[in-house]
Design an enzyme around this catalytic site. Structure first.
Site, PDB file in Angstrom:
ATOM      1  N   CYS A   1     -57.937   7.703 143.465  1.00  0.00           N
ATOM      2  CA  CYS A   1     -57.177   7.552 142.609  1.00  0.00           C
ATOM      3  C   CYS A   1     -57.791   7.380 141.209  1.00  0.00           C
ATOM      4  CB  CYS A   1     -56.178   6.279 142.616  1.00  0.00           C
ATOM      5  SG  CYS A   1     -57.359   4.663 142.977  1.00  0.00           S
TER       6      CYS A   1
ATOM      7  N   HIS B   1     -56.833  -0.219 142.801  1.00  0.00           N
ATOM      8  CA  HIS B   1     -55.945   1.009 142.848  1.00  0.00           C
ATOM      9  C   HIS B   1     -55.772   1.640 141.206  1.00  0.00           C
ATOM     10  CE1 HIS B   1     -53.487   4.515 143.491  1.00  0.00           C
ATOM     11  NE2 HIS B   1     -52.454   3.856 142.702  1.00  0.00           N
TER      12      HIS B   1
END
Length: 989
Positions: free
Chosen positions: A455, A857
């Site tokens: 990510c 994330h």
């Protein structure tokens, strides 16, 4: 020697003495021995290896066997022959069974010793046959894993020929189906998983080497899991094979299964149920992809009876898998598809309703970023279900109470999700499914598939892609025949722009752009990745230009062209920043700016200056209030160096002529604690010593300002930028060595931006080192993001202008202390710099969700912004200015706020949220409120686009071939995209 060894291992001597004697026996292996003596030694060491009663004796046997086998290779070749190996594999050794993994250990050790001997070929042929026989006998996991290890190390032992190789693969699949764990403790389960992984890894190698064996192996796999024999339940270890099946085969295989008249409904139901059971396998990848693909395939051929039976039978099992982090992502994907497609009755949803509150409470207590993300997804799913099946208040009231503090999706979003997911909305043919392979979402944007903690890359790539001018420059490059990183970026941008798929897997670009020190499949710092990427692209282009220039060095420029080039270089500083020398790389043109650092000795007023290029500015937060007694412009100690070092990514030419991208300590290596407070004034007429002392006496006042700033509820990006550019006093341990004074002196250090980039990249230094815990903690402070800002750029009137003399520094501070207006004025002489406020508009925001740099994330917000702004509403007079008069400082009712609201109101769908494969519409209000709603989600990297720029593309000059303002692609690239789109659309028809 063999008698000595035999007597030794059976004696009662102390262990250290035994080891000394063994060492001497091994060292004597070089001594010439007769064939009989060698054979006796080999027989004894073999007996110790295979029948030694304790680990010490088995280890002694291996050491002696290897030593004597190495120095007496001919004798060992005669001993380790076909008869011995065949006897071991078929009859074992004494009381040792032929199914004991130790047999294979011994054989592998023997093969290593005779690899250079001719007889090894005979043994390879023998083992090819015996390997097939062994897998047909359904070896247990330890023996099968040991066999696969031997075959991996010696692939010459794999069965040869298509028929034997295919039979081996099919039998190995059936062997895995019989695997069962022999224990329930964690260590035993880990060993079992590793054994299964070893076996499936060998199958993958065979499939890769001989692709013809793949499809028959999968047919065998389906035959095993679709069998109706209730006396045998295939092992969930079969799930380990799924990750090795190419996802490109989903369409063909699922269509073949769902349309095959020979596959009965009972068999299909059994197979689907067992595939859902595979969600329990901890290391399985893509299981959910195949399960959902099969569910969609059955819906496409209207096999609703199977879907209803399987959903009602397995929905609770799938929900229970959400408790386990390793399998949670796959389980949630399957659960969401089951619930959203089962819309004819609340029966399936009501089966899991009693378990929802407990799981929600668990996620809340857990508090991990991953748990928070899953809780959000689960909450959205639950809201959709309760909306669709209203009228059960007694069932839903406990759930509503549990999720009342969590965001609720809009009614429009709920309706959209429900309308797209029902079985009746599926087409009559199989839709392609590859990581949510439905067509592009309503946004028209393409997501990026997460390849395993990638990510950090996906968020950066989407931000760069949405940098419109940069994207257009990349797509317009002619890179045919070039295998550069820029070519791979062009390929990635082209697919993001033109593919029909919802999400694209950037595997090639990831492997090419991943920094070598980044561990695969682990979370990394997106800012570090961005710097590395820009540096690679920059250096690569410079290298190519040097090579190209060398090839054309024989062509001499005429006098007129030389004169013209000199004039152009002389006008670089006078013209608009985008009209720079053609020698600049694309990275320099798009992201490159310049900083000028000036250090003024407070004793003699002499000055030194240095200019350095940058591609991003790293903005530190104001130090804690506990440091208020340390001067904001003066630092005599170095406790906070690692925490508050401010740096920028530079493009400064090195001595060797290269232009590396590295981190520049903008404080020149000094340990400073600065704030955004007032900049004190120096009087050039006063005595220098008195001036210095007077300045240092004001440190406490400035410390109070830092405390006031640190106590604000919400900082703004402009606060951090002003803090970055604030003057600094070098004193104490950080005194400046003045060449004129020939001694260490107190000095004032100032930084100025003298050349602005097209795209201003700002990194908020949220990760600070905690010396007590030796970890990097995250600063979770909310930072307000202005939609518009004006950057102070102080260009010299001439590129050769030299600033001489001292400076008088004036400052103004608003009553509320929200922003600080700084004015730097030269003392004694006419002004030689021309301050200019350059307007910028926010283009992208990369958000980090989590509490540390090693976890969490990344996702990004972005919008299309060209040189003239997203809609031409950017008015520089109302922008958020860093250096502005006191009456223009930002307040709650500032014109800037009004403009931001107007922009967002008139263009509610111009902002996009890129979260790996998922792309949705969002708003600027969502960007601003992200941290207040989700405290661990904080803006990390910001992209601002310069307004009123003339560096953008003229999209009207391309003969109408431009698509959405982007340039036409090179033919080979367009052909590749067209081919992929045709394939994709064909399977959707």
């Amino acid at each position: 020697m063999d008698k000595i060894l035999e007597g030794l291992v059976s004696s009662s001597h102390p262990l250290p003495l035994k080891r000394v004697i063994v060492r001497r026996v091994v060292e004597s292996a070089e001594t010439p021995l007769s064939q009989a003596q060698c054979r006796a030694m080999f027989a004894l060491s073999t007996r110790l290896v295979l029948q030694g009663p304790d680990p010490f004796q088995r280890q002694v046997g291996r050491q002696v066997l290897e030593a004597y086998g190495r120095y007496h290779r001919d004798e060992f070749e005669a001993f380790f022959n076909r008869g011995l190996v065949l006897g071991l594999l078929q009859r074992g050794y004494g009381e040792l069974s032929n199914r004991d993994p130790a047999i294979l250990d011994y054989i592998q050790a023997g093969l290593r010793l005779i690899m250079s001997c001719p007889s090894v070929l005979e043994l390879f042929e023998l083992l090819q046959v015996e390997a097939l026989r062994l897998v047909c006998e359904r070896p247990p996991p330890p023996l099968c894993a040991r066999l696969c290890q031997l075959l991996s190390d010696f692939p010459q032992c794999l069965p040869r020929g298509r028929k034997l190789s295919l039979a081996f693969c099919q039998q190995l699949v059936r062997s895995i189906a019989h695997f069962q764990s022999q224990g329930s403790r964690e260590a035993e389960l880990r060993l079992y998983v590793s054994q299964v992984t070893q076996v499936s890894g060998l199958l993958r190698s065979v499939w890769k080497a001989e692709p013809d064996t793949l499809l028959p192996s999968l047919q065998e796999l389906f035959a095993v899991i679709s069998a109706a024999d209730t006396s045998f339940e295939p092992s969930v270890a079969l799930a380990s094979l799924v990750q090795h099946i190419p996802l490109q085969m989903i369409t063909v295989l699922i269509r073949s299964l769902t349309t095959d008249p020979n596959v009965k409904d009972a068999s299909m139901t059994q197979a689907l149920c067992r595939m859902i059971d595979w969600l329990s396998w901890p290391l399985a990848q893509h299981v959910e992809t195949w399960v959902i693909a099969l569910l969609k395939g059955l819906a496409a051929v209207q096999k609703f009876t199977i879907l209803i039976d399987v959903t009602l039978l397995k929905i609770e099992l799938v929900f229970n898998r959400l408790w386990f982090p390793l399998v949670r992502p796959g389980a949630l994907a399957v659960l969401a598809h089951m619930l959203l497609s089962f819309q004819h009755s609340p029966e399936a949803f009501h089966l899991i309703v009693p378990h929802v509150v407990g799981l929600v409470d668990y996620f809340k207590r857990d508090g991990l970023p991953s748990s928070t993300a899953f809780l959000m997804q689960l909450t959205d799913l639950i809201h959709c279900m309760m909306y669709h099946y209203s009228g059960f208040p007694e069932l839903y009231e406990p759930i509503l109470e549990a999720i009342k503090d969590l965001p609720k999706p809009t009614e429009e979003k709920i309706k959209l999700i429900l309308s797209q997911s029902a079985w009746t909305s599926q087409s009559n043919s199989l839709p392609s499914y590859l990581s949510r392979l439905s067509g592009k979402s309503e946004t028209g944007k393409t997501g990026l598939i997460n390849l395993g903690n990638t990510c950090y890359m996906n968020s950066v790539i989407q931000a760069l892609f949405m940098a419109t001018d940069f994207r257009r420059h990349v797509l317009s490059l002619n890179l045919n025949g070039c295998n550069s990183l820029m070519r791979k970026l062009q390929h990635l941008f082209a697919f993001l722009a033109h593919t029909q798929r919802e999400a694209y897997a950037p595997r090639i670009f990831f492997e090419a752009s991943r920094p070598p020190w980044f561990t695969p499949r682990s979370q990394q710092d997106c800012s570090e990745y961005l710097r590395f990427l820009l540096d690679r692209l920059h250096e690569e282009e410079r290298t190519l230009k040097v090579l190209s220039s060398a090839k054309s060095s024989e062509s001499i420029m005429n006098e007129e062209s030389q004169t013209q080039e000199a004039v152009q270089k002389a006008q670089v500083f006078a013209e608009a920043p985008c009209k720079r020398s053609e020698e600049r790389t694309l990275i320099e043109k798009m992201f490159g700016g310049k900083l000028k650092t000036t250090i003024c000795c407070l004793n003699c007023k002499s000055m030194s200056q240095k200019e350095e290029a940058f591609t991003d500015l790293s903005l530190a937060f104001c130090p804690p209030t506990s440091l208020e007694n340390v001067g904001p412009k003066c630092m005599e100690h170095s406790e906070v160096k690692d925490d508050y070092m401010m740096q920028s990514n530079t493009l400064a030419p090195s001595a060797a002529g290269k232009t590396p991208l590295n981190c520049l300590e903008v404080n020149g290596g000094c340990d400073t604690v600065m704030n955004e407070g007032t900049i004190k004034e120096f009087s050039p007429e006063s005595n220098s010593e008195n001036t210095t002392n007077s300045e240092l006496n004001k440190i406490q006042d400035d410390g109070d300002m830092c405390q006031k700033l640190g106590g604000k509820n919400t900082l703004a990006v402009t606060d951090l930028l002003n803090y970055f550019l604030a003057p600094e006093i070098l004193s104490g341990d950080n005194k400046y060595y003045c060449e004129k004074c020939a001694s260490l002196q107190n000095a004032e250090k100032t930084m100025q931006i003298i050349e602005e980039p097209e795209y201003l990249i700002l990194t908020l230094l949220r990760f600070s080192y905690d010396p007590k815990c030796h970890i990097r903690r995250k600063i979770l402070d909310n930072v307000s993001l202005p939609l518009l800002l004006e950057l102070p750029v102080k260009r010299a009137t001439s590129p050769l202008a030299v600033v001489a003399g001292g400076w008088s520094v004036g400052a103004e501070l608003s009553d509320i202390g929200e922003n600080i207006a700084k004015k730097l004025k030269p003392s004694g002489a006419d002004e030689v710099t021309c301050p200019q406020l350059v307007p910028y508009v926010l283009s992208s925001v990369v958000v980090h969700s989590g509490v540390s740099s090693e976890s969490g994330h990344y996702y990004s917000y972005a919008r299309n912004v060209t040189g003239s702004g997203p809609s031409g509403l950017c008015n520089p007079s109302t922008a958020f200015s860093l250096v502005s008069p006191q009456d223009k400082l930002l307040t709650e009712e500032s014109p800037c706020t009004v403009i931001e609201n107007e922009l967002d109101t008139e263009m509610p769908r111009e902002w996009f949220l890129f979260n790996d494969s998922r792309v949705t519409f969002t708003s600027f209000q969502s960007v601003q409120k992200i941290t207040s709603r989700f405290p661990k989600d904080t803006a990390y990297v910001l992209f601002y686009k310069k307004q009123n720029s003339t560096c953008g593309f003229n999209t009207n000059s391309a003969n109408g071939l431009w698509v959405n303002g982007d340039p036409p692609l090179q033919k080979d690239l367009m052909d590749a995209i067209t081919k992929d789109n045709k394939l994709y659309l064909q399977v959707r028809q």
